[in-house]
Design a protein around this motif. Structure first.
Motif, PDB file in Angstrom:
ATOM      1  N   VAL A 159      -1.457  -7.765   4.453  1.00 20.13           N
ATOM      2  CA  VAL A 159      -0.352  -8.708   4.195  1.00 20.13           C
ATOM      3  C   VAL A 159       0.121  -9.380   5.478  1.00 20.13           C
ATOM      4  N   ASN A 160      -0.707  -9.310   6.502  1.00 23.87           N
ATOM      5  CA  ASN A 160      -0.458 -10.047   7.747  1.00 23.87           C
ATOM      6  C   ASN A 160       0.863  -9.658   8.412  1.00 23.87           C
ATOM      7  N   GLY A 161       1.229  -8.388   8.273  1.00 20.45           N
ATOM      8  CA  GLY A 161       2.424  -7.912   8.956  1.00 20.45           C
ATOM      9  C   GLY A 161       3.736  -8.396   8.370  1.00 20.45           C
ATOM     10  N   ASP A 162       3.719  -8.946   7.175  1.00 20.95           N
ATOM     11  CA  ASP A 162       4.941  -9.435   6.523  1.00 20.95           C
ATOM     12  C   ASP A 162       5.818  -8.236   6.152  1.00 20.95           C
ATOM     13  N   GLU A 163       6.909  -8.035   6.900  1.00 17.62           N
ATOM     14  CA  GLU A 163       7.723  -6.832   6.733  1.00 17.62           C
ATOM     15  C   GLU A 163       8.356  -6.741   5.351  1.00 17.62           C
ATOM     16  N   ASP A 164       8.786  -7.875   4.795  1.00 18.29           N
ATOM     17  CA  ASP A 164       9.397  -7.868   3.471  1.00 18.29           C
ATOM     18  C   ASP A 164       8.381  -7.434   2.420  1.00 18.29           C
ATOM     19  N   LEU A 165       7.175  -7.962   2.524  1.00 20.85           N
ATOM     20  CA  LEU A 165       6.112  -7.608   1.577  1.00 20.85           C
ATOM     21  C   LEU A 165       5.660  -6.166   1.781  1.00 20.85           C
ATOM     22  N   ILE A 166       5.581  -5.733   3.025  1.00 20.68           N
ATOM     23  CA  ILE A 166       5.203  -4.342   3.317  1.00 20.68           C
ATOM     24  C   ILE A 166       6.170  -3.384   2.635  1.00 20.68           C
ATOM     25  N   ALA A 167       7.468  -3.674   2.717  1.00 19.17           N
ATOM     26  CA  ALA A 167       8.471  -2.809   2.107  1.00 19.17           C
ATOM     27  C   ALA A 167       8.316  -2.757   0.590  1.00 19.17           C
ATOM     28  N   LYS A 168       7.931  -3.875  -0.002  1.00 21.46           N
ATOM     29  CA  LYS A 168       7.800  -3.937  -1.461  1.00 21.46           C
ATOM     30  C   LYS A 168       6.576  -3.186  -1.974  1.00 21.46           C
ATOM     31  N   VAL A 169       5.474  -3.203  -1.228  1.00 22.92           N
ATOM     32  CA  VAL A 169       4.210  -2.658  -1.756  1.00 22.92           C
ATOM     33  C   VAL A 169       3.873  -1.278  -1.206  1.00 22.92           C
ATOM     34  N   THR A 170       4.724  -0.709  -0.358  1.00 18.29           N
ATOM     35  CA  THR A 170       4.465   0.623   0.183  1.00 18.29           C
ATOM     36  C   THR A 170       5.127   1.679  -0.696  1.00 18.29           C
ATOM     37  N   PRO A 171       4.358   2.549  -1.330  1.00 22.39           N
ATOM     38  CA  PRO A 171       4.947   3.581  -2.200  1.00 22.39           C
ATOM     39  C   PRO A 171       5.817   4.562  -1.414  1.00 22.39           C
ATOM     40  N   LYS A 172       6.816   5.088  -2.093  1.00 19.02           N
ATOM     41  CA  LYS A 172       7.705   6.082  -1.492  1.00 19.02           C
ATOM     42  C   LYS A 172       7.341   7.488  -1.967  1.00 19.02           C
ATOM     43  N   PHE A 173       6.087   7.670  -2.327  1.00 14.17           N
ATOM     44  CA  PHE A 173       5.590   8.985  -2.722  1.00 14.17           C
ATOM     45  C   PHE A 173       4.265   9.234  -2.003  1.00 14.17           C
ATOM     46  N   PRO A 174       3.796  10.472  -1.961  1.00 18.66           N
ATOM     47  CA  PRO A 174       2.572  10.777  -1.222  1.00 18.66           C
ATOM     48  C   PRO A 174       1.340  10.114  -1.838  1.00 18.66           C
ATOM     49  N   PRO A 175       0.328   9.838  -1.030  1.00 18.36           N
ATOM     50  CA  PRO A 175      -0.933   9.325  -1.566  1.00 18.36           C
ATOM     51  C   PRO A 175      -1.491  10.223  -2.664  1.00 18.36           C
ATOM     52  N   TYR A 176      -2.001   9.607  -3.693  1.00 22.62           N
ATOM     53  CA  TYR A 176      -2.597  10.242  -4.870  1.00 22.62           C
ATOM     54  C   TYR A 176      -1.558  10.733  -5.875  1.00 22.62           C
ATOM     55  N   GLY A 177      -0.260  10.436  -5.631  1.00 15.90           N
ATOM     56  CA  GLY A 177       0.751  10.782  -6.624  1.00 15.90           C
ATOM     57  C   GLY A 177       0.505  10.066  -7.938  1.00 15.90           C
ATOM     58  N   LYS A 178       0.068   8.820  -7.852  1.00 16.00           N
ATOM     59  CA  LYS A 178      -0.432   8.080  -9.002  1.00 16.00           C
ATOM     60  C   LYS A 178      -1.921   7.834  -8.766  1.00 16.00           C
ATOM     61  N   ARG A 179      -2.552   7.245  -9.731  1.00 16.57           N
ATOM     62  CA  ARG A 179      -3.976   6.968  -9.586  1.00 16.57           C
ATOM     63  C   ARG A 179      -4.213   6.145  -8.328  1.00 16.57           C
ATOM     64  N   MET A 180      -5.129   6.597  -7.481  1.00 18.35           N
ATOM     65  CA  MET A 180      -5.491   5.861  -6.280  1.00 18.35           C
ATOM     66  C   MET A 180      -6.374   4.684  -6.688  1.00 18.35           C
ATOM     67  N   LEU A 181      -5.935   3.475  -6.343  1.00 13.96           N
ATOM     68  CA  LEU A 181      -6.660   2.276  -6.759  1.00 13.96           C
ATOM     69  C   LEU A 181      -7.504   1.742  -5.611  1.00 13.96           C
ATOM     70  N   ARG A 182      -8.518   0.982  -5.970  1.00 14.73           N
ATOM     71  CA  ARG A 182      -9.370   0.341  -4.962  1.00 14.73           C
ATOM     72  C   ARG A 182      -8.735  -0.974  -4.532  1.00 14.73           C
ATOM     73  N   ASP A 183      -8.755  -1.240  -3.244  1.00 13.72           N
ATOM     74  CA  ASP A 183      -8.226  -2.498  -2.735  1.00 13.72           C
ATOM     75  C   ASP A 183      -9.303  -3.571  -2.879  1.00 13.72           C
ATOM     76  N   GLY A 184      -9.240  -4.259  -3.998  1.00 14.25           N
ATOM     77  CA  GLY A 184     -10.200  -5.335  -4.272  1.00 14.25           C
ATOM     78  C   GLY A 184      -9.626  -6.708  -4.003  1.00 14.25           C
ATOM     79  N   GLY A 185      -8.681  -6.778  -3.083  1.00 20.88           N
ATOM     80  CA  GLY A 185      -8.105  -8.067  -2.707  1.00 20.88           C
ATOM     81  C   GLY A 185      -6.697  -8.297  -3.224  1.00 20.88           C
ATOM     82  N   PHE A 186      -6.102  -7.296  -3.878  1.00 21.87           N
ATOM     83  CA  PHE A 186      -4.768  -7.486  -4.450  1.00 21.87           C
ATOM     84  C   PHE A 186      -3.725  -7.720  -3.364  1.00 21.87           C
TER      85      PHE A 186
END
Length: 660
Positions: free
Chosen positions: A436-463
């Motif tokens: 996300v090119n270091g966009d702090e607002d976007l980083i805050a929105k898309v960063t989960p507040k739970f540990p990795p694998y808490g939900k299904r781990m998805l593949r980064d296909g360009g989302f």
């Protein structure tokens, strides 16, 4: 109408193809160049298998960090030396005309796999590896008769399979092989199940398809490492044609109810046909191969029915709707939403993505990469290459992750579970920042507040990268309501839209829905409610005799692996149960309550301390009370062992009352 069926020749694996080594030597001049395009790990395993040269294996060990091809730092001169040794080995086998070796010994296997994956593989995995790789060319999970049944007894056991997806047709092939009288009922007009129904833009598998395929029908000609939806569907149809089971499949019919007849010991099954008419037929055993991901889940948002533009679920994509230049609102950022978004963003005028909560996404350099001609050639022509590559994918995508999914009781950070989980989180956060090119607002929105694998781990296909486009807007938080012209967010802002896409998943917490299933003590809903399904090994439940499930409760793989691996384990177990009925001339087989309850106690206990139970996680894995009802907590090797041998002592068996 169903898929057409014609004569197909099942491709022979190279290790079982006569003259394959002699044919390879005709191309000796091109061999080194072809091998140079391949990953080191599978080549090293092939070489070790053919030669038992453990010294060479040990020489490579310091340079291999994992099972993926990009997890090695082997010097180029060592790679060239390995290729030369392998070519010389193949040439020696060809000139001497000696047979290829059988499966490696357990001792050799251990040394090989430890080196190839960069860590110790416990010997509890060995039986699973032998089964999965089928070194002798036979399906190790095939259930053979211990004593040949009489034709009359075999014909007297009618079996119904619900669903003609991956699991249903594989089971059909096994039932045919054993000689059963069976019927497959499929609600669609073709095979494929979820892969036939889901045709949304960008659809692809997120398990590498050289593993996400039948162990008994490996395919060397995949176009991608992570296959597109049409590739998966083509593979299913190809396998279906080869299985020659079309005469047993009834398309465009749907099972409405299954009612147990105590006296006759049969399931009275009501089926609805395409024209709405119904018929009832008796079956001795019913096997659901419908799975968990077949009934779309629609969100309960006020005003949803008032939207005046096209509105459809991702699993029911309307291809008559033209997206070009339109404003599209998409609800959901799970597996399908993450694939749909990047696929349609370049085409639409504007894409407004509504995210309830963020998901972790894992990058993989192979996600869009096409399989090269050299790889396809190797999979089709190098003995054992396809098998060892399959093993590497099995390990890379499965149980190696389990340790980091359990909470370290001494770990203080609530955003991770242990040191390894934190390292993973740091890596995933770095990927988010980069995408996300270091966009702090976007980083805050898309960063989960739970540990990795808490939900299904998805593949980064360009989302993540898609969210940085000028024509894409991410809206977080709950949706207040839907209006005729758009959606109103939690702040009261209305977002106009021409088209509404619901990427909102499936009703995974209530398997067998919408079928009415009535056993010896009420309906399945009386036992499970709407969201608390339980089964022994995810396959059978007390008071529902002769009823089996594939991809039933607690058999979803949330930590990795392949759903088809689990499916094949369950098919073997079910085939053993049917064999027990036939060989011992019993009509009723019903799992006892004690083993059922004991298994579920162990199951629930196993979840304690796992990431899915983390207090910060809500997901479709859980029911309303917080119990994990979809996922399996077991390592693949554990579930393989649990289902490898059917235990008659866990079941009550009897004759039909009408015969007693």
């Amino acid at each position: 109408m169903g898929a057409t069926q014609s004569e197909h020749t099942v491709p022979q694996l190279p290790e079982h193809r006569p003259g394959i080594l002699q044919d390879l030597m005709k191309e000796e001049a091109q061999l080194d160049a072809r091998l140079a395009e391949l990953d080191v790990q599978p080549l090293l395993l092939v070489y070790g298998h053919l030669t038992e040269d453990t010294a060479t294996l040990e020489r490579f060990a310091p340079f291999i960090q994992g099972a993926w091809g990009f997890e090695e730092t082997v010097p180029e001169e060592m790679k060239a030396d390995l290729r030369a040794k392998l070519i010389a080995t193949l040439k020696d086998y060809a000139s001497s005309n000696r047979p290829l070796p059988p499966a490696p010994s357990r001792e050799l296997l251990g040394k090989m796999v430890d080196v190839a994956v960069g860590r110790h593989v416990p010997d509890t995995y060995y039986d699973m590896i032998y089964d999965e790789l089928n070194f002798d060319g036979k399906d190790a999970k095939t259930v053979k008769w211990r004593k040949t049944p009489s034709p009359a007894r075999l014909a007297s056991l009618k079996v119904l399979v619900i669903g003609a997806g991956f699991s249903g047709i594989a089971l059909g092939a096994k039932l045919k092989e054993a000689g059963y009288d069976y019927t497959i009922i499929e609600k669609n007009d073709n095979v494929g199940g979820t892969w036939y129904e889901n045709t949304y833009p960008g659809i692809a598998v997120d398990t590498p398809n050289h593993f996400y395929s039948y162990s008994f029908r490996m395919e060397p000609n995949w176009d991608h490492y992570f296959a597109r939806g049409d590739e998966i569907q083509n593979y299913i149809q190809k396998c279906y044609a080869e299985m020659a089971i079309a005469d047993r499949v009834r398309f465009e019919q749907e099972v409405v109810s299954c009612v147990w007849d105590r006296d006759l010991a049969v399931w009275s099954v009501t089926v609805r046909q395409k024209d709405g008419s119904t018929y009832t037929e008796a079956f001795n055993a019913v096997i659901s191969a419908a799975g968990l991901l077949n009934i779309p889940s629609y969100p309960s948002i006020p005003g949803l029915d008032s939207f005046k533009g096209p509105c459809f679920h991702g699993a029911r994509w309307d291809h008559t709707v033209d997206l070009k230049g339109k404003t599209v609102a998409m609800i959901g950022t799970g597996a399908s939403g993450m694939q749909i978004g990047p696929a349609i963003a370049p085409e639409v005028g504007k894409l407004v993505v509504f995210q309830r909560s963020p998901h972790w996404v894992r990058p993989n350099p192979l996600i869009f990469k096409k399989v090269s001609p050299a790889w396809k050639w190797a999979l089709a022509n190098i003995p054992y290459y396809n098998k060892w590559y399959r093993f590497l994918l099995l390990w890379a995508t499965a149980d190696g992750l389990l340790p980091q999914m359990r909470r370290d009781p001494n770990w203080a950070n609530p955003l991770s579970l242990n040191a390894e989980n934190q390292r993973n989180r740091d890596w995933l956060e770095a990927n988010i920042r980069e995408q996300v090119n270091g966009d702090e607002d976007l980083i805050a929105k898309v960063t989960p507040k739970f540990p990795p694998y808490g939900k299904r781990m998805l593949r980064d296909g360009g989302f993540l990268k898609c969210l940085t486009r000028d024509n894409v807007e991410l809206v977080t938080g709950p949706i207040q309501k839907v209006t005729p012209d758009g959606l109103v967010d939690e702040h009261g802002v209305e977002h106009k839209a021409d088209i509404l896409v619901l990427a909102t998943g499936y009703k995974a917490q209530c398997p067998l829905t919408p079928i009415e299933v009535i056993g010896t003590n009420g309906s399945i809903r009386d036992h499970w409610g709407e969201d608390d399904p339980r089964a022994h090994l995810g396959i059978t439940a007390p008071d529902f005799p002769n009823l089996f499930m594939i991809y039933g409760p607690n058999t979803n793989l949330g930590h990795g692996g392949s759903a088809l691996f689990h499916s094949e384990c369950q098919i073997r177990y079910i085939m053993q149960a049917l064999r027990e009925m036939v060989e011992n001339n019993v009509d009723v087989i019903d799992v006892k309550r004690e083993p059922f309850e004991e298994y579920n106690r162990k199951l629930d206990a196993e979840f304690e301390g796992m990431v899915w139970m983390h207090p910060g996680v809500t997901s479709w894995y859980k029911n309303a009370k917080g119990r994990v009802v979809t996922n399996s907590p077991w390592a693949l090797s554990v579930y393989h062992s649990l289902t490898a041998e059917f235990d008659p002592a866990e079941f009550a068996m009897s004759k039909a009352k009408a015969e007693a």
